[in-house]
Design a protein around this motif. Structure first.
Motif, PDB file in Angstrom:
ATOM      1  N   VAL A 130      11.708  16.509   4.739  1.00 16.11           N
ATOM      2  CA  VAL A 130      10.807  16.620   3.601  1.00 16.11           C
ATOM      3  C   VAL A 130       9.769  15.493   3.661  1.00 16.11           C
ATOM      4  O   VAL A 130      10.125  14.320   3.784  1.00 16.11           O
ATOM      5  CB  VAL A 130      11.579  16.534   2.268  1.00 16.11           C
ATOM      6  CG1 VAL A 130      10.636  16.733   1.081  1.00 16.11           C
ATOM      7  CG2 VAL A 130      12.701  17.565   2.235  1.00 16.11           C
ATOM      8  N   ARG A 131       8.497  15.890   3.577  1.00 17.81           N
ATOM      9  CA  ARG A 131       7.418  14.898   3.509  1.00 17.81           C
ATOM     10  C   ARG A 131       7.131  14.622   2.043  1.00 17.81           C
ATOM     11  O   ARG A 131       6.803  15.518   1.270  1.00 17.81           O
ATOM     12  CB  ARG A 131       6.145  15.438   4.175  1.00 17.81           C
ATOM     13  CG  ARG A 131       4.941  14.490   4.063  1.00 17.81           C
ATOM     14  CD  ARG A 131       3.651  15.213   4.435  1.00 17.81           C
ATOM     15  NE  ARG A 131       2.505  14.302   4.434  1.00 17.81           N
ATOM     16  CZ  ARG A 131       1.792  13.955   3.357  1.00 17.81           C
ATOM     17  NH1 ARG A 131       2.128  14.448   2.174  1.00 17.81           N
ATOM     18  NH2 ARG A 131       0.758  13.139   3.461  1.00 17.81           N
ATOM     19  N   ILE A 132       7.269  13.358   1.646  1.00 17.74           N
ATOM     20  CA  ILE A 132       7.064  12.946   0.261  1.00 17.74           C
ATOM     21  C   ILE A 132       5.831  12.054   0.200  1.00 17.74           C
ATOM     22  O   ILE A 132       5.792  11.010   0.862  1.00 17.74           O
ATOM     23  CB  ILE A 132       8.268  12.150  -0.285  1.00 17.74           C
ATOM     24  CG1 ILE A 132       9.588  12.860   0.037  1.00 17.74           C
ATOM     25  CG2 ILE A 132       8.110  11.917  -1.785  1.00 17.74           C
ATOM     26  CD1 ILE A 132       9.796  14.148  -0.680  1.00 17.74           C
ATOM     27  N   PRO A 133       4.807  12.419  -0.564  1.00 15.85           N
ATOM     28  CA  PRO A 133       3.634  11.542  -0.692  1.00 15.85           C
ATOM     29  C   PRO A 133       3.985  10.302  -1.502  1.00 15.85           C
ATOM     30  O   PRO A 133       5.059  10.247  -2.120  1.00 15.85           O
ATOM     31  CB  PRO A 133       2.624  12.425  -1.434  1.00 15.85           C
ATOM     32  CG  PRO A 133       3.477  13.317  -2.266  1.00 15.85           C
ATOM     33  CD  PRO A 133       4.704  13.614  -1.422  1.00 15.85           C
ATOM     34  N   PRO A 134       3.120   9.299  -1.536  1.00 11.99           N
ATOM     35  CA  PRO A 134       3.405   8.101  -2.330  1.00 11.99           C
ATOM     36  C   PRO A 134       3.640   8.450  -3.797  1.00 11.99           C
ATOM     37  O   PRO A 134       2.868   9.182  -4.404  1.00 11.99           O
ATOM     38  CB  PRO A 134       2.133   7.262  -2.166  1.00 11.99           C
ATOM     39  CG  PRO A 134       1.522   7.752  -0.889  1.00 11.99           C
ATOM     40  CD  PRO A 134       1.842   9.209  -0.805  1.00 11.99           C
TER      41      PRO A 134
ATOM     42  N   GLY B 224       0.822  -1.198   0.000  1.00 12.02           N
ATOM     43  CA  GLY B 224       0.000   0.000   0.000  1.00 12.02           C
ATOM     44  C   GLY B 224       0.858   1.251   0.000  1.00 12.02           C
ATOM     45  O   GLY B 224       2.045   1.222   0.316  1.00 12.02           O
ATOM     46  N   PRO B 225       0.295   2.369  -0.361  1.00 13.33           N
ATOM     47  CA  PRO B 225       1.053   3.616  -0.436  1.00 13.33           C
ATOM     48  C   PRO B 225       1.518   4.063   0.938  1.00 13.33           C
ATOM     49  O   PRO B 225       0.825   3.911   1.931  1.00 13.33           O
ATOM     50  CB  PRO B 225       0.045   4.601  -1.045  1.00 13.33           C
ATOM     51  CG  PRO B 225      -1.297   4.024  -0.728  1.00 13.33           C
ATOM     52  CD  PRO B 225      -1.123   2.535  -0.735  1.00 13.33           C
ATOM     53  N   GLN B 226       2.701   4.611   0.968  1.00 13.68           N
ATOM     54  CA  GLN B 226       3.271   5.092   2.207  1.00 13.68           C
ATOM     55  C   GLN B 226       3.851   6.482   2.009  1.00 13.68           C
ATOM     56  O   GLN B 226       4.391   6.787   0.948  1.00 13.68           O
ATOM     57  CB  GLN B 226       4.379   4.153   2.692  1.00 13.68           C
ATOM     58  CG  GLN B 226       3.907   2.743   2.992  1.00 13.68           C
ATOM     59  CD  GLN B 226       5.062   1.864   3.440  1.00 13.68           C
ATOM     60  OE1 GLN B 226       6.030   2.351   3.998  1.00 13.68           O
ATOM     61  NE2 GLN B 226       4.951   0.576   3.191  1.00 13.68           N
ATOM     62  N   VAL B 227       3.757   7.314   3.034  1.00 14.86           N
ATOM     63  CA  VAL B 227       4.383   8.626   3.025  1.00 14.86           C
ATOM     64  C   VAL B 227       5.819   8.463   3.511  1.00 14.86           C
ATOM     65  O   VAL B 227       6.072   7.728   4.471  1.00 14.86           O
ATOM     66  CB  VAL B 227       3.618   9.610   3.935  1.00 14.86           C
ATOM     67  CG1 VAL B 227       4.402  10.916   4.086  1.00 14.86           C
ATOM     68  CG2 VAL B 227       2.240   9.893   3.352  1.00 14.86           C
TER      69      VAL B 227
END
Length: 333
Positions: free
Chosen positions: A79-83, A18-21
């Motif tokens: 830095v917050r990177i979205p999926p 599943g997608p992860q930040v």
């Protein structure tokens, strides 16, 4: 940046999780880099439009706050990177052999080498790899290693690489401000009359029908400026020092050829009959390369501001060519 690339590769290879930040702490190698370039370089295979979309939407955050594409990262930023999904790239089958080159200067910020003639500075345009790829293979521990400038494949001499992002940014500012003093030795066909001459022909870059990159003098070309100093005169040849005031592609070669003094051994802009005669077995004087060598570079150290001058000696084949010209003129070596 390696952490971000690892996170992207991990998501691409394991969609079932599943997608992860991702939260990535910026290291020294990315200090001063724009965030859009940081993301584009790390997320290879992701469309540029997608990278800019997640920046505009605020999905990318730095230290919990929104930033625009021009924000310059600082070491320690989180830095917050979205999926981000990327297609799994096929593994490269090209073998890049590690290589070492004579080191002229090295510290924590810079690596300056003496590049031999015949070696490209980077892969591309039919070249599988170049100096930068070979050095990265030889130094896998290097977190950052980038070319500061380029040299033609046929040109030998001083080549500067940055070992930190901040050094690269600082040196590029010096290049844009014409603050680097770059000097080359060129041996040309013909007897150069002036002791010092400024040449300011505008240069236009184009591609031939078979895809070869070329440059010519053209009225609507880019402003270009080279200063030539006569170093030594011979019968039919002159050794010049060229001072680059601008840094256009093939600038020295085209300025000299257009002035009627082609560089000995230049296969693109030179005197082809002369080059063939010089390259014959047993020819005296004999030369089987282009006589253009980046011999001196003066710059301000990007960290300390100290003025540094680096020199690269003339390669043996160029020294031998000059020695043969001196012998023909009855001069001592």
């Amino acid at each position: 940046m390696n952490e971000l690339r690892h996170q992207i590769e991990k998501e691409a290879q394991a969609p079932a999780m599943g997608p992860q930040v991702a939260y990535v702490t910026v290291g020294e190698e990315a200090d001063g880099q724009r965030i859009d370039n940081y993301l584009l370089k790390s997320a290879k295979g992701v469309p540029k439009s997608h990278v800019y979309r997640i920046l505009r939407s605020g999905e990318v955050r730095v230290n919990k706050g929104r930033v625009d594409a021009t924000y310059r990262l600082k070491a320690g930023d989180v830095v917050r990177i979205p999926p981000i999904r990327v297609a799994t790239a096929a593994p490269s089958t090209a073998f890049v052999p590690p290589a070492s080159f004579p080191v002229l200067f090295e510290d924590a910020h810079l690596l300056i080498i003496d590049k031999p003639a015949g070696v490209a500075v980077h892969g591309g345009s039919g070249v599988a790899f170049g100096v930068i790829e070979q050095l990265r293979q030889a130094h896998p521990e290097a977190r950052f290693l980038e070319l500061v400038h380029r040299l033609d494949r046929e040109t030998s001499g001083i080549l500067m690489l940055a070992k930190k992002r901040s050094a690269l940014v600082g040196l590029h500012e010096q290049i844009r401000g014409n603050a680097l003093d770059k000097r080359y030795f060129a041996c040309v066909a013909g007897e150069f009359a002036n002791a010092r001459q400024h040449v300011k022909f505008p240069l236009f870059k184009y591609t031939t029908p078979d895809g070869e990159r070329r440059v010519r003098v053209q009225a609507d070309g880019l402003a270009s400026h080279t200063v030539f100093n006569r170093v030594e005169a011979f019968s039919g040849f002159t050794l010049l020092e060229a001072e680059l005031k601008t840094g256009r592609t093939h600038q020295i070669r085209v300025h000299l050829a257009h002035s009627g003094f082609p560089i000995a051994g230049d296969e693109k802009y030179g005197d082809f009959a002369l080059n063939k005669a010089l390259a014959r077995a047993g020819a005296r004087p004999g030369l089987r390369r282009m006589f253009l060598h980046a011999h001196q570079l003066t710059f301000a150290h990007p960290s300390t501001g100290e003025a540094i001058t680096v020199r690269a000696p003339l390669p043996a084949e160029c020294q031998a060519f000059l020695q043969q010209l001196r012998e023909q003129a009855g001069r001592p070596g």
